[in-house]
Write a protein that holds these residues in place. Structure first.
Motif, PDB file in Angstrom:
ATOM      1  N   VAL A 238       0.836  -1.202   0.000  1.00  7.18           N
ATOM      2  CA  VAL A 238       0.000   0.000   0.000  1.00  7.18           C
ATOM      3  C   VAL A 238       0.872   1.252   0.000  1.00  7.18           C
ATOM      4  N   VAL A 239       0.518   2.204  -0.857  1.00  7.33           N
ATOM      5  CA  VAL A 239       1.156   3.511  -0.900  1.00  7.33           C
ATOM      6  C   VAL A 239       0.175   4.524  -0.323  1.00  7.33           C
ATOM      7  N   HIS A 240       0.662   5.334   0.604  1.00  5.70           N
ATOM      8  CA  HIS A 240      -0.176   6.321   1.268  1.00  5.70           C
ATOM      9  C   HIS A 240       0.102   7.725   0.731  1.00  5.70           C
ATOM     10  N   ALA A 241      -0.888   8.577   0.828  1.00  5.00           N
ATOM     11  CA  ALA A 241      -0.769   9.979   0.421  1.00  5.00           C
ATOM     12  C   ALA A 241      -0.154  10.801   1.548  1.00  5.00           C
ATOM     13  N   ASN A 242       0.035  12.068   1.274  1.00  3.12           N
ATOM     14  CA  ASN A 242       0.563  13.005   2.259  1.00  3.12           C
ATOM     15  C   ASN A 242      -0.274  13.001   3.534  1.00  3.12           C
ATOM     16  N   ASP A 243      -1.587  12.887   3.403  1.00  2.00           N
ATOM     17  CA  ASP A 243      -2.476  12.911   4.573  1.00  2.00           C
ATOM     18  C   ASP A 243      -2.648  11.543   5.224  1.00  2.00           C
ATOM     19  N   GLY A 244      -1.924  10.529   4.748  1.00  5.17           N
ATOM     20  CA  GLY A 244      -1.983   9.195   5.325  1.00  5.17           C
ATOM     21  C   GLY A 244      -3.010   8.275   4.704  1.00  5.17           C
ATOM     22  N   SER A 245      -3.872   8.787   3.831  1.00  2.35           N
ATOM     23  CA  SER A 245      -4.882   7.939   3.194  1.00  2.35           C
ATOM     24  C   SER A 245      -4.213   6.960   2.225  1.00  2.35           C
ATOM     25  N   ARG A 246      -4.892   5.858   1.966  1.00  2.00           N
ATOM     26  CA  ARG A 246      -4.383   4.837   1.067  1.00  2.00           C
ATOM     27  C   ARG A 246      -4.796   5.181  -0.365  1.00  2.00           C
ATOM     28  N   VAL A 247      -3.802   5.404  -1.234  1.00  2.00           N
ATOM     29  CA  VAL A 247      -4.107   5.874  -2.591  1.00  2.00           C
ATOM     30  C   VAL A 247      -3.731   4.885  -3.677  1.00  2.00           C
ATOM     31  N   SER A 248      -2.929   3.856  -3.353  1.00  3.48           N
ATOM     32  CA  SER A 248      -2.513   2.908  -4.380  1.00  3.48           C
ATOM     33  C   SER A 248      -2.179   1.578  -3.716  1.00  3.48           C
ATOM     34  N   CYS A 249      -2.520   0.472  -4.413  1.00  2.00           N
ATOM     35  CA  CYS A 249      -2.329  -0.845  -3.806  1.00  2.00           C
ATOM     36  C   CYS A 249      -2.096  -1.896  -4.882  1.00  2.00           C
ATOM     37  N   GLY A 250      -1.328  -2.910  -4.553  1.00  3.69           N
ATOM     38  CA  GLY A 250      -1.120  -4.070  -5.415  1.00  3.69           C
ATOM     39  C   GLY A 250      -0.726  -5.248  -4.563  1.00  3.69           C
ATOM     40  N   THR A 251      -0.784  -6.450  -5.109  1.00  2.00           N
ATOM     41  CA  THR A 251      -0.403  -7.645  -4.358  1.00  2.00           C
ATOM     42  C   THR A 251       0.941  -8.172  -4.847  1.00  2.00           C
ATOM     43  N   ILE A 252       1.758  -8.567  -3.902  1.00  2.00           N
ATOM     44  CA  ILE A 252       3.123  -9.017  -4.160  1.00  2.00           C
ATOM     45  C   ILE A 252       3.100 -10.412  -4.775  1.00  2.00           C
ATOM     46  N   GLU A 253       3.959 -10.631  -5.763  1.00  2.00           N
ATOM     47  CA  GLU A 253       4.044 -11.943  -6.392  1.00  2.00           C
ATOM     48  C   GLU A 253       5.492 -12.316  -6.655  1.00  2.00           C
ATOM     49  N   SER A 254       5.741 -13.606  -6.836  1.00  2.00           N
ATOM     50  CA  SER A 254       7.088 -14.091  -7.116  1.00  2.00           C
ATOM     51  C   SER A 254       7.607 -13.490  -8.416  1.00  2.00           C
ATOM     52  N   ALA A 255       8.885 -13.211  -8.453  1.00  2.00           N
ATOM     53  CA  ALA A 255       9.493 -12.563  -9.616  1.00  2.00           C
ATOM     54  C   ALA A 255      10.059 -13.590 -10.579  1.00  2.00           C
ATOM     55  N   GLY A 256      10.088 -13.229 -11.846  1.00  2.00           N
ATOM     56  CA  GLY A 256      10.741 -14.061 -12.842  1.00  2.00           C
ATOM     57  C   GLY A 256      12.240 -13.833 -12.844  1.00  2.00           C
ATOM     58  N   GLU A 257      12.956 -14.733 -13.494  1.00  2.00           N
ATOM     59  CA  GLU A 257      14.413 -14.641 -13.501  1.00  2.00           C
ATOM     60  C   GLU A 257      14.916 -13.407 -14.238  1.00  2.00           C
ATOM     61  N   ASP A 258      14.112 -12.859 -15.160  1.00  2.00           N
ATOM     62  CA  ASP A 258      14.557 -11.693 -15.912  1.00  2.00           C
ATOM     63  C   ASP A 258      14.615 -10.447 -15.055  1.00  2.00           C
ATOM     64  N   LEU A 259      14.099 -10.517 -13.842  1.00  2.00           N
ATOM     65  CA  LEU A 259      14.101  -9.363 -12.963  1.00  2.00           C
ATOM     66  C   LEU A 259      15.361  -9.276 -12.118  1.00  2.00           C
ATOM     67  N   GLU A 260      16.177 -10.298 -12.121  1.00  2.00           N
ATOM     68  CA  GLU A 260      17.366 -10.314 -11.282  1.00  2.00           C
ATOM     69  C   GLU A 260      18.285  -9.150 -11.642  1.00  2.00           C
ATOM     70  N   PRO A 261      18.752  -8.408 -10.645  1.00  2.00           N
ATOM     71  CA  PRO A 261      19.665  -7.292 -10.923  1.00  2.00           C
ATOM     72  C   PRO A 261      21.060  -7.796 -11.268  1.00  2.00           C
ATOM     73  N   THR A 262      21.883  -6.901 -11.716  1.00  2.00           N
ATOM     74  CA  THR A 262      23.285  -7.212 -11.942  1.00  2.00           C
ATOM     75  C   THR A 262      23.977  -7.367 -10.590  1.00  2.00           C
ATOM     76  N   ILE A 263      24.682  -8.479 -10.402  1.00  2.00           N
ATOM     77  CA  ILE A 263      25.354  -8.748  -9.132  1.00  2.00           C
ATOM     78  C   ILE A 263      26.854  -8.529  -9.289  1.00  2.00           C
ATOM     79  N   LEU A 264      27.370  -7.568  -8.556  1.00  2.00           N
ATOM     80  CA  LEU A 264      28.806  -7.363  -8.449  1.00  2.00           C
ATOM     81  C   LEU A 264      29.268  -7.933  -7.115  1.00  2.00           C
ATOM     82  N   GLU A 265      30.583  -8.143  -6.973  1.00  2.00           N
ATOM     83  CA  GLU A 265      31.102  -8.772  -5.767  1.00  2.00           C
ATOM     84  C   GLU A 265      32.363  -8.066  -5.296  1.00  2.00           C
ATOM     85  N   ALA A 266      32.608  -8.207  -4.007  1.00  2.00           N
ATOM     86  CA  ALA A 266      33.864  -7.723  -3.445  1.00  2.00           C
ATOM     87  C   ALA A 266      34.277  -8.635  -2.309  1.00  2.00           C
ATOM     88  N   ALA A 267      35.508  -9.103  -2.350  1.00  2.00           N
ATOM     89  CA  ALA A 267      36.097  -9.831  -1.230  1.00  2.00           C
ATOM     90  C   ALA A 267      36.882  -8.821  -0.406  1.00  2.00           C
TER      91      ALA A 267
END
Length: 405
Positions: A238-267
Motif C-alpha cells: 500500500v502507498v499512502h498519500a501526504n495525509d496518510g490515506s491509502r491511494v494505491s495498492c497491489g499484491t506481491i508476487e514471485s518474480a521471474g528470472e529476468d528481474l534479477e539485478p546485476t550482481i557485483l562482488e567484493a572480497a
C-alpha cells in the motif's frame, strides 16, 4: 536522469528500519566540508522529530537465534557462493553462502480521484553456513511511485509534509487483496516478536513537480522469512498519500528470472594497519528495477569484535554509537591501501542532499566475531564497479576493504 528533485533522492531509510545506523559523515567524505554541518542538523532534527512524534513506538528487534532451513517457493532463489575465508592462520576458515529471493508488485489507484501507481522490487536476503548473527526476518525493497501529490517535502527533510499518521508511507500490509481497507489489513509484522510497528516511518521523503517519488530500504518484519519466504507472497503493498490515506495498492508476487539485478562482488581483506584482521564478502546489486540509481548490498565479515549489540537494537548497549560505528559502506575511491584511495561514502551530493550511508551497518556479531549486513540506498549515481566497499569497527575505524567488480 529522469528525476531532478534533489530532496526526493535523499535518505529514505527511516529510523524505524533497524538495518541502519545513526552516524555522521566520514571525515574524508566527498564534499564533507560542505555537508557535515547540514547532516548534523538534519540528524538532530530527525531524531528529535521522531521522539516527539512517536516516543512509544520506536521499533526494537530481539536478538534471537537464526533458523536457516530453507523452504521451496516459486520465486527464484539467487545464490551467491562466496569464497572460504581464512587468511588469518589463528582463526579456523569459515564458509558462508548468500541467497536472495525476489518478488515484485505493481500498484494501481485505490480511489476515484487518485491516479497513483507504483513499481516495486522486493527481496528476502538469506545467509547459510558459519554465521549465527544473520537476521532471518528481513524484507528489502526498491520502488518508485507516480502521480502522487506534487512538490512534497517530508518533515524528515525539514519540510512541512508527511506529518500525518502513515503520511507518505509505503508499506507491506497483512491482507491479500486491495478491495478495501479490511481486506488490505494493517502493517505486516509479527507483534509477538517485535515490540512495535517497524513500518511507522517507512516511506517516500519527497515528490517532484510530477508527483514522482522513490524509496529504497530494508525492514525487520519479525517473521522467519528464511524458513517460510512464501509468507510474503500475495501480501498487499500500500502507498499512502501526504495525509496518510491509502491511494494505491497491489499484491506481491514471485518474480521471474529476468528481474534479477546485476550482481557485483567484493572480497574484503584487512586494511593495512587496521586494529583487527577482518575479512569477508559482499554482493552488490546494481540496476535494481525499476530504478537505476538505487543499490542494494548483502554481505558478511569475520574477525570483528565478538558479541556486538548495536545501540540501535535498544537493548541498553552503547556499542557502535560513534561516527561510522559498525558501518558497511560503498566508498567513492577505487583502492584500499589508504584513506586517500578509499575516499568517503559514495553518492552524488548534488542529487542526494543527505548522505544515504549514514545509517548503514551491521547490528550484531556472534561469539566468533562474524557479522551480517544488508541494505538498500539511493545514491543518485549508478557507477559502482571498482569502488571500495569498507567494513568499520565498533569504534568507527576502517577494518576491511575490497574493490567491487
Amino acid at each position: 536522469m529522469r528525476f531532478h528533485n534533489n530532496h526526493s533522492r535523499a535518505l529514505t531509510c527511516a529510523i524505524g528500519v533497524l538495518l541502519c545506523q545513526t552516524v555522521l559523515a566520514d571525515s574524508v567524505e566527498k564534499h564533507a566540508d560542505v555537508l557535515e554541518e547540514e547532516n548534523q542538523v538534519y540528524w538532530s532534527r530527525l531524531l528529535g522529530g521522531i521522539q516527539s512524534m512517536a516516543p512509544s513506538t520506536a521499533p526494537t528487534v530481539p536478538n534471537r537465534p537464526l533458523q536457516l532451513s530453507l523452504a521451496p517457493s516459486d520465486a527464484p532463489v539467487v545464490a551467491s557462493p562466496s569464497p572460504t575465508t581464512g587468511t588469518d592462520p589463528t582463526r579456523p576458515p569459515v564458509t558462508i553462502t548468500m541467497e536472495r529471493q525476489y518478488f515484485v508488485v505493481s500498484t494501481e489507484p485505490l480511489e476515484e480521484n487518485s491516479m497513483a501507481s507504483s513499481e516495486i522490487t522486493l527481496f528476502i536476503p538469506k545467509w547459510d553456513g558459519d554465521i549465527a548473527s544473520a537476521p532471518n526476518d528481513v524484507v528489502c525493497f526498491v520502488g518508485e511511485s507516480y502521480m502522487l501529490e506534487t512538490n512534497l517535502t517530508s518533515f524528515l527533510l525539514d519540510g512541512g509534509d508527511c506529518t500525518s499518521t502513515n503520511g507518505c508511507g509505503v508499506h507491506v500490509h497483512s491482507g491479500y487483496d486491495c478491495n478495501g481497507t479490511e481486506s488490505q489489513g494493517g502493517h505486516w509484522y509479527n507483534d509477538t516478536t517485535l515490540d512495535s510497528d517497524p513500518w511507522t516511518l517507512v516511506g517516500y521523503s519527497a515528490t517532484d513537480e510530477d508527483g514522482y517519488a522513490q524509496y529504497a530500504t530494508c525492514v525487520h518484519t519479525g517473521f522467519d522469512l528464511v524458513t517460510t519466504p512464501d509468507l510474503l507472497d500475495g501480501r498487499a503493498f500500500v502507498v499512502h498519500a501526504n495525509d496518510g490515506s491509502r491511494v494505491s495498492c497491489g499484491t506481491i508476487e514471485s518474480a521471474g528470472e529476468d528481474l534479477e539485478p546485476t550482481i557485483l562482488e567484493a572480497a574484503t581483506l584487512p586494511i593495512p594497519g587496521a586494529s583487527a584482521t577482518v575479512e569477508g564478502f559482499v554482493n552488490v546489486m546494481e540496476e535494481v528495477q525499476p530504478m537505476i540509481d538505487a543499490v542494494c548490498y548483502q554481505g558478511y565479515a569475520t574477525g570483528l569484535e565478538p558479541n556486538v549489540e548495536s545501540f540501535l537494537l535498544e537493548t541498553g548497549s552503547s556499542q557502535c554509537n560513534v561516527t561510522n560505528g559498525c558501518g558497511s559502506h560503498i566508498h567513492a575511491g577505487t583502492g584500499c591501501a589508504t584513506t586517500e584511495e578509499q575516499l568517503g561514502h559514495f553518492y552524488d551530493p548534488e542529487v542526494v542532499p543527505v548522505d544515504p550511508w549514514l545509517l548503514e551497518s551491521y547490528h550484531t556479531t556472534d561469539d566468533a566475531g562474524t557479522g551480517a549486513f544488508v541494505g538498500c540506498v539511493i545514491t543518485g549515481d549508478e557507477d559502482y564497479f571498482g569502488r571500495a566497499f569498507i567494513v568499520h569497527g565498533t569504534d568507527g575505524s576502517r577494518l576491511s576493504c575490497g574493490t567491487i567488480g
